[in-house]
Design a protein around this motif. Structure first.
Motif, PDB file in Angstrom:
ATOM      1  N   SER A   1       4.238  -5.484   9.412  1.00 36.15           N
ATOM      2  CA  SER A   1       3.728  -6.046   8.158  1.00 36.15           C
ATOM      3  C   SER A   1       2.231  -5.752   8.007  1.00 36.15           C
ATOM      4  O   SER A   1       1.774  -5.362   6.933  1.00 36.15           O
ATOM      5  N   ASP A   2       1.476  -5.924   9.084  1.00 34.01           N
ATOM      6  CA  ASP A   2       0.022  -5.655   9.034  1.00 34.01           C
ATOM      7  C   ASP A   2      -0.253  -4.202   8.654  1.00 34.01           C
ATOM      8  O   ASP A   2      -1.128  -3.909   7.849  1.00 34.01           O
TER       9      ASP A   2
ATOM     10  N   PRO B   1       1.477 -16.381  10.116  1.00 38.20           N
ATOM     11  CA  PRO B   1       1.917 -15.213  10.900  1.00 38.20           C
ATOM     12  C   PRO B   1       3.410 -15.303  11.207  1.00 38.20           C
ATOM     13  O   PRO B   1       3.938 -16.412  11.361  1.00 38.20           O
TER      14      PRO B   1
ATOM     15  N   GLN C   1       5.483  -8.796  12.526  1.00 37.90           N
ATOM     16  CA  GLN C   1       4.090  -9.009  12.108  1.00 37.90           C
ATOM     17  C   GLN C   1       3.267  -7.726  12.230  1.00 37.90           C
ATOM     18  O   GLN C   1       2.462  -7.412  11.358  1.00 37.90           O
TER      19      GLN C   1
END
Ligand SMILES: [Fe+2]
Length: 449
Positions: free
Chosen positions: A211-212, A153, A208
């Motif tokens: 990105s997810d 992560p 993050q």
């Protein structure tokens, strides 16, 4: 099985011979062997011979196990030169001039160590150059990227009040302009980033979270980067739908100015459209074309990237709208590029229809507004033009196929691989035929009702 083409010698499987010129002393060879051992470079043969020109130097002809990749050998050599263990090295027997390229997504981990300029190193004219607190903060954030490994992560940053305030100033200014100057796809996607990725006025979003969301939209993902990568490394990552993003923000003294990409440019400029399927596809096409490309081809691909992903404009109902990140993250150039005039100087840019062959060979300025913008009819047409360009105009003597299930690239260099590709196409054709017939049947049924 017989090969269809001469086997493409991927740089990961080459027979390597090195000519090492070492200082003529007892410890030279043992020191260099220790470095090879540290980098897991297996040697299969070593021969010594006197250097022809210098008696203080001894040459060793070294054969490296062909299972060792060239970049690993390069790293070992680099260390030997830096440590002054080795005076000179020559690669012999390298018939293949195709540069090494990543074939799996985890290979991108190597790029972090090859940053041209780490985020902590500032030029003297950078607004934060004299601010030690800012520089320490940048170093802390840049170090996260240096140590990042694929699959882990992305560490969250607890942005300070000052940093969030800088973000807020630009966010307000730019979001007010998007309805007028950003393309329709950008404006449609932006609310999804507000809902899913923490895009809001008072807080910098976390890499993050973005990105997810991208991964679930188009398969793109973000990697933090500590500074500037080489063009080759940056483009190579796009082949795997990986976008390198900085995580630090510009200096608070000049919120509307940054001499380099920062988290504002990445988040507001690049991210929304990476969730668009056409945009994501041509970004990856440029990346795939860069794998194993010559330096000249990399230069051409960089220009293509520049004129599309950074400064692309498209025509929408007769108006000019931005889809390039350089425009979408700069309120001054966004207005200039889309309104057709610089309000301060009266300067007008030139607009040309997007022809990849032309854009790929046109040098661009980096220190002031663009004098020329290429205009596309739509993101879909841009994708088709780029696909045609990369398939037909590049010299690379091989073709690659991306495997989205394993995030790897295959070199299509054997009959087996081409047969497998043909079967995949055949399966897809069967699927298409069956879907068309089902749609046709339900259309008939609906019409009869
Ligand atoms: Fe950018």
């Amino acid at each position: 099985m017989e090969r269809v083409f001469p086997k493409f010698a991927n740089a990961t499987k080459l027979h390597k011979t090195l000519l090492l010129s070492l200082p003529h002393k007892v410890t030279s060879l043992t020191s260099s062997l220790a470095v090879f051992s540290k980098h897991n470079v297996n040697l299969i043969k070593i021969e010594s011979r006197p250097n022809r020109f210098d008696k203080k130097v001894i040459d060793f002809v070294v054969n490296v196990d062909e299972g060792v990749s060239k970049d690993i050998v390069d790293r070992a050599i680099k260390e030997m030169v830096q440590e002054k263990i080795c005076d000179h090295v020559q690669y012999l027997g390298f018939e293949n001039k195709i540069p090494w390229f990543p074939t799996k997504i985890a290979d991108i981990d190597h790029f972090a160590r090859e940053c041209l300029e780490a985020g902590a190193v500032l030029q003297a004219d950078h607004p934060g150059f004299h601010d030690q607190e800012y520089r320490d903060r940048r170093k802390m954030i840049a170090d996260i990227a240096l140590n990042y490994k694929h699959g882990s992560p992305i560490p969250r940053i607890d942005y300070t009040e000052t940093e969030n305030k800088t973000w807020s100033i630009i966010y307000k200014k730019l979001t007010a302009l998007y309805p007028k100057y950003a393309c329709e796809q950008y404006n449609n996607l932006f609310p999804l980033f507000e809902q899913n990725c923490g895009f809001k006025e008072d807080k910098i979003p976390q890499l993050q979270d973005v990105s997810d969301f991208l991964l679930s939209s188009t398969g793109f993902r973000i990697r933090p980067v500590s500074g500037l990568l080489t063009s080759r490394d940056f483009l190579n990552a796009l082949a795997f739908r990986v976008f390198h993003s900085t995580q630090y923000i510009r200096h608070h003294s000049k919120p509307y100015y940054t001499p380099e990409p920062d988290v504002v440019h990445e988040m507001l400029g690049h991210m929304p459209l990476l969730a668009d399927s056409d945009f994501a596809e041509f970004s990856q096409q440029i990346g795939l074309a860069s794998l194993g490309a010559s330096d000249e081809e990399i230069d051409r691909l960089v220009r293509l990237y520049w004129y599309c992903l950074e400064f692309g404009i498209l025509k929408e109902n007769g108006s000019l709208k931005a889809y390039g990140a350089g425009l979408l993250s700069s309120f001054g150039e966004l207005e200039y590029g889309c309104s057709g005039i610089d309000a301060e100087t009266g300067k007008k840019p030139e607009y040309l229809p997007f022809v990849p062959e032309d854009a790929a060979n046109r040098v661009y300025p980096i220190t002031h507004y663009q004098p020329i913008y290429y205009v596309v009819e739509s993101l879909e047409s841009c994708k088709d033009l780029i696909r045609r360009y990369v398939n037909n105009s590049l010299d690379r003597p091989f073709q690659l196929k991306y495997n989205p299930y394993t995030s790897t690239v295959d070199v299509l260099d054997s009959q087996e691989k081409l047969i497998s590709l043909t079967k995949t196409i055949q399966n897809n054709m069967d699927l298409l035929k069956s879907s068309l017939s089902k749609i046709g049947r339900s259309y008939e049924i609906n019409n009869k009702k």
